[in-house]
Design a protein around this motif. Structure first.
Motif, PDB file in Angstrom:
ATOM      1  N   ALA A 199     -20.184 -21.633  -1.198  1.00 40.12           N
ATOM      2  CA  ALA A 199     -19.080 -20.720  -0.906  1.00 40.12           C
ATOM      3  C   ALA A 199     -17.732 -21.389  -1.189  1.00 40.12           C
ATOM      4  N   LEU A 200     -17.609 -22.676  -0.874  1.00 37.88           N
ATOM      5  CA  LEU A 200     -16.383 -23.415  -1.212  1.00 37.88           C
ATOM      6  C   LEU A 200     -16.180 -23.461  -2.719  1.00 37.88           C
ATOM      7  N   ARG A 201     -17.271 -23.660  -3.436  1.00 36.09           N
ATOM      8  CA  ARG A 201     -17.212 -23.674  -4.897  1.00 36.09           C
ATOM      9  C   ARG A 201     -16.703 -22.331  -5.419  1.00 36.09           C
ATOM     10  N   LEU A 202     -17.178 -21.243  -4.827  1.00 37.27           N
ATOM     11  CA  LEU A 202     -16.719 -19.910  -5.223  1.00 37.27           C
ATOM     12  C   LEU A 202     -15.230 -19.728  -4.926  1.00 37.27           C
ATOM     13  N   ALA A 203     -14.799 -20.239  -3.776  1.00 34.67           N
ATOM     14  CA  ALA A 203     -13.398 -20.086  -3.377  1.00 34.67           C
ATOM     15  C   ALA A 203     -12.454 -20.763  -4.369  1.00 34.67           C
ATOM     16  N   PHE A 204     -12.937 -21.823  -5.025  1.00 34.47           N
ATOM     17  CA  PHE A 204     -12.098 -22.553  -5.978  1.00 34.47           C
ATOM     18  C   PHE A 204     -12.445 -22.236  -7.420  1.00 34.47           C
ATOM     19  N   GLY A 205     -13.035 -21.043  -7.628  1.00 30.67           N
ATOM     20  CA  GLY A 205     -13.267 -20.563  -8.988  1.00 30.67           C
ATOM     21  C   GLY A 205     -14.584 -20.949  -9.614  1.00 30.67           C
ATOM     22  N   GLY A 206     -15.470 -21.595  -8.868  1.00 36.46           N
ATOM     23  CA  GLY A 206     -16.770 -21.990  -9.405  1.00 36.46           C
ATOM     24  C   GLY A 206     -17.769 -20.855  -9.342  1.00 36.46           C
ATOM     25  N   ASN A 207     -19.033 -21.180  -9.584  1.00 36.29           N
ATOM     26  CA  ASN A 207     -20.073 -20.162  -9.525  1.00 36.29           C
ATOM     27  C   ASN A 207     -21.229 -20.641  -8.659  1.00 36.29           C
ATOM     28  N   GLY A 208     -22.189 -19.778  -8.452  1.00 39.71           N
ATOM     29  CA  GLY A 208     -23.332 -20.102  -7.618  1.00 39.71           C
ATOM     30  C   GLY A 208     -23.755 -18.890  -6.806  1.00 39.71           C
ATOM     31  N   GLU A 209     -24.883 -19.006  -6.153  1.00 39.05           N
ATOM     32  CA  GLU A 209     -25.408 -17.937  -5.311  1.00 39.05           C
ATOM     33  C   GLU A 209     -25.277 -18.381  -3.858  1.00 39.05           C
ATOM     34  N   ALA A 210     -24.278 -17.828  -3.158  1.00 40.24           N
ATOM     35  CA  ALA A 210     -23.992 -18.245  -1.778  1.00 40.24           C
ATOM     36  C   ALA A 210     -24.878 -17.497  -0.788  1.00 40.24           C
ATOM     37  N   GLU A 211     -26.162 -17.737  -0.860  1.00 37.57           N
ATOM     38  CA  GLU A 211     -27.118 -17.159   0.076  1.00 37.57           C
ATOM     39  C   GLU A 211     -28.305 -18.127   0.150  1.00 37.57           C
ATOM     40  N   PRO A 212     -29.182 -17.960   1.140  1.00 40.50           N
ATOM     41  CA  PRO A 212     -30.234 -18.949   1.365  1.00 40.50           C
ATOM     42  C   PRO A 212     -31.064 -19.305   0.139  1.00 40.50           C
ATOM     43  N   THR A 213     -31.551 -18.294  -0.592  1.00 42.78           N
ATOM     44  CA  THR A 213     -32.421 -18.628  -1.711  1.00 42.78           C
ATOM     45  C   THR A 213     -31.658 -19.294  -2.851  1.00 42.78           C
ATOM     46  N   GLY A 214     -30.388 -18.920  -3.021  1.00 42.19           N
ATOM     47  CA  GLY A 214     -29.582 -19.581  -4.040  1.00 42.19           C
ATOM     48  C   GLY A 214     -29.381 -21.049  -3.710  1.00 42.19           C
ATOM     49  N   ALA A 215     -29.146 -21.330  -2.424  1.00 44.64           N
ATOM     50  CA  ALA A 215     -28.975 -22.722  -1.989  1.00 44.64           C
ATOM     51  C   ALA A 215     -30.279 -23.495  -2.143  1.00 44.64           C
ATOM     52  N   LEU A 216     -31.387 -22.888  -1.759  1.00 44.08           N
ATOM     53  CA  LEU A 216     -32.671 -23.579  -1.838  1.00 44.08           C
ATOM     54  C   LEU A 216     -33.097 -23.823  -3.276  1.00 44.08           C
ATOM     55  N   GLU A 217     -32.737 -22.908  -4.163  1.00 48.82           N
ATOM     56  CA  GLU A 217     -33.092 -23.064  -5.569  1.00 48.82           C
ATOM     57  C   GLU A 217     -32.469 -24.336  -6.151  1.00 48.82           C
ATOM     58  N   GLU A 218     -31.237 -24.641  -5.742  1.00 51.73           N
ATOM     59  CA  GLU A 218     -30.569 -25.831  -6.250  1.00 51.73           C
ATOM     60  C   GLU A 218     -31.290 -27.099  -5.790  1.00 51.73           C
ATOM     61  N   VAL A 219     -31.836 -27.062  -4.581  1.00 49.59           N
ATOM     62  CA  VAL A 219     -32.570 -28.228  -4.070  1.00 49.59           C
ATOM     63  C   VAL A 219     -33.968 -28.297  -4.678  1.00 49.59           C
ATOM     64  N   ALA A 220     -34.637 -27.146  -4.761  1.00 49.56           N
ATOM     65  CA  ALA A 220     -36.015 -27.104  -5.247  1.00 49.56           C
ATOM     66  C   ALA A 220     -36.148 -27.598  -6.676  1.00 49.56           C
ATOM     67  N   GLU A 221     -35.086 -27.458  -7.463  1.00 52.84           N
ATOM     68  CA  GLU A 221     -35.145 -27.883  -8.863  1.00 52.84           C
ATOM     69  C   GLU A 221     -34.953 -29.393  -9.024  1.00 52.84           C
ATOM     70  N   GLY A 222     -34.611 -30.088  -7.935  1.00 57.88           N
ATOM     71  CA  GLY A 222     -34.426 -31.526  -7.993  1.00 57.88           C
ATOM     72  C   GLY A 222     -35.746 -32.273  -8.063  1.00 57.88           C
ATOM     73  N   ARG A 223     -35.653 -33.598  -8.220  1.00 55.82           N
ATOM     74  CA  ARG A 223     -36.843 -34.432  -8.385  1.00 55.82           C
ATOM     75  C   ARG A 223     -37.775 -34.353  -7.187  1.00 55.82           C
ATOM     76  N   PHE A 224     -37.197 -34.398  -5.991  1.00 54.97           N
ATOM     77  CA  PHE A 224     -38.005 -34.348  -4.774  1.00 54.97           C
ATOM     78  C   PHE A 224     -37.962 -32.963  -4.130  1.00 54.97           C
ATOM     79  N   GLY A 225     -37.573 -31.965  -4.933  1.00 56.94           N
ATOM     80  CA  GLY A 225     -37.425 -30.614  -4.414  1.00 56.94           C
ATOM     81  C   GLY A 225     -38.650 -30.058  -3.706  1.00 56.94           C
ATOM     82  N   PRO A 226     -39.828 -30.048  -4.363  1.00 58.07           N
ATOM     83  CA  PRO A 226     -41.023 -29.484  -3.710  1.00 58.07           C
ATOM     84  C   PRO A 226     -41.365 -30.180  -2.399  1.00 58.07           C
ATOM     85  N   LEU A 227     -41.218 -31.516  -2.361  1.00 57.63           N
ATOM     86  CA  LEU A 227     -41.514 -32.247  -1.131  1.00 57.63           C
ATOM     87  C   LEU A 227     -40.562 -31.826  -0.011  1.00 57.63           C
ATOM     88  N   ILE A 228     -39.271 -31.716  -0.341  1.00 59.86           N
ATOM     89  CA  ILE A 228     -38.287 -31.293   0.658  1.00 59.86           C
ATOM     90  C   ILE A 228     -38.596 -29.883   1.143  1.00 59.86           C
TER      91      ILE A 228
END
Length: 280
Positions: free
Chosen positions: A51-80
């Protein structure tokens, strides 16, 4: 004889419930529930940062699944994701014991309130556990699209508009609850220790700001459900992401968006504190 038999049966049931309650009070469930609060912290902090990123002109999905998608795509995403799924499942089980086993010790009015509040949290945390698990398996949903589909299914039913308004009322009610809880410091009893010290005052700031911000975010979501019901248009119900992005187009919206973003991060920090110092 019938009265004695009935009393004996009640005693047996009571003793059995006491035994189950004692069995549920285990270290494993306590650790899992605390892990669940940590998982909630991760979600809220990530949403706040997006949401801060959006406030300063960035992009992203400011909701639970959007946030989780960013983590899940990381190296240890599935484990987390699996760890968070276990934590939320433990949190759901803990709330289930609160709604059933422990609620029976309360008065009638308090017991009913506990059934409703903890019972609702069982559904919420259980749903979150399922969402984490889906991301761990590589099949994460889009909550904005899910909200639109859910609203569309309600509107297509016989009492569609009324159901949408009822949903809006529930979301708005929860939002008001969080705002009031934050303003009145209603989160204090949830913490094991709350000294009148500098540390305690800092914790209180995180609790107040976090709860109020989460409440305002839910009020925005509830407002979109109201608009969807009035316009009979499911596309209006875009969930948290849509409500926060809508703020970008208002004169003071960026400031409100920034305040809510910071508040959601504060709520995440409070959830971490809750996981460590919370009463279980």
């Amino acid at each position: 004889m019938t009265g004695d038999s009935s009393a004996e049966q009640q005693n047996v049931v009571s003793r059995a419930a006491d035994a189950v309650e004692q069995a549920s009070d285990t270290r494993a469930l306590d650790v899992a529930a605390r892990l669940g609060f940590a998982a909630l912290a991760v979600v809220h902090i990530l949403i706040g940062m997006i949401a801060l990123r959006l406030a300063f002109g960035g992009n992203g999905e400011a909701e639970p699944t959007g946030a989780l998608e960013e983590v899940a795509e990381g190296r240890f995403g599935p484990l987390i994701m699996w760890v968070c799924a276990v934590g939320c499942a433990g949190l759901a089980l803990w709330q289930l014991s609160e709604a059933t086993l422990r609620a029976r010790h309360l008065g009638t009015g308090e017991r009913l309130g506990k059934h409703i509040s903890s019972g609702s949290l069982v559904l919420i945390y259980g749903s979150m556990a399922g969402t984490f698990a889906r991301f761990a398996l590589g099949d994460g949903p889009d909550s904005s699209e899910s909200t639109v589909d859910f609203t569309r299914s309600l509107l297509s039913s016989t009492f569609g508009v009324l159901l949408v308004f009822a949903t809006a009322g529930i979301v708005l009610g929860i939002g008001v609850h969080f705002v009031v809880k934050g303003a009145r410091r209603g989160f204090r009893p949830e913490l094991r220790t709350f000294e009148d010290t500098a540390r305690g005052r800092v914790i209180e700031v995180f609790g107040v700001v976090g709860h109020v911000a989460k409440g305002l975010a839910l009020l925005l979501v509830g407002g979109l459900f109201v608009i969807a019901g009035l316009d009979r248009d499911p596309q209006e119900a875009t969930g948290l992401d849509g409500s926060l992005k809508a703020l970008q187009y208002h004169p003071v919206g960026v400031y409100v968006l920034t305040a809510i973003a910071v508040g959601l991060v504060c709520y995440g920090v409070f959830a971490i504190i809750r996981s460590v110092f919370g009463r279980m």
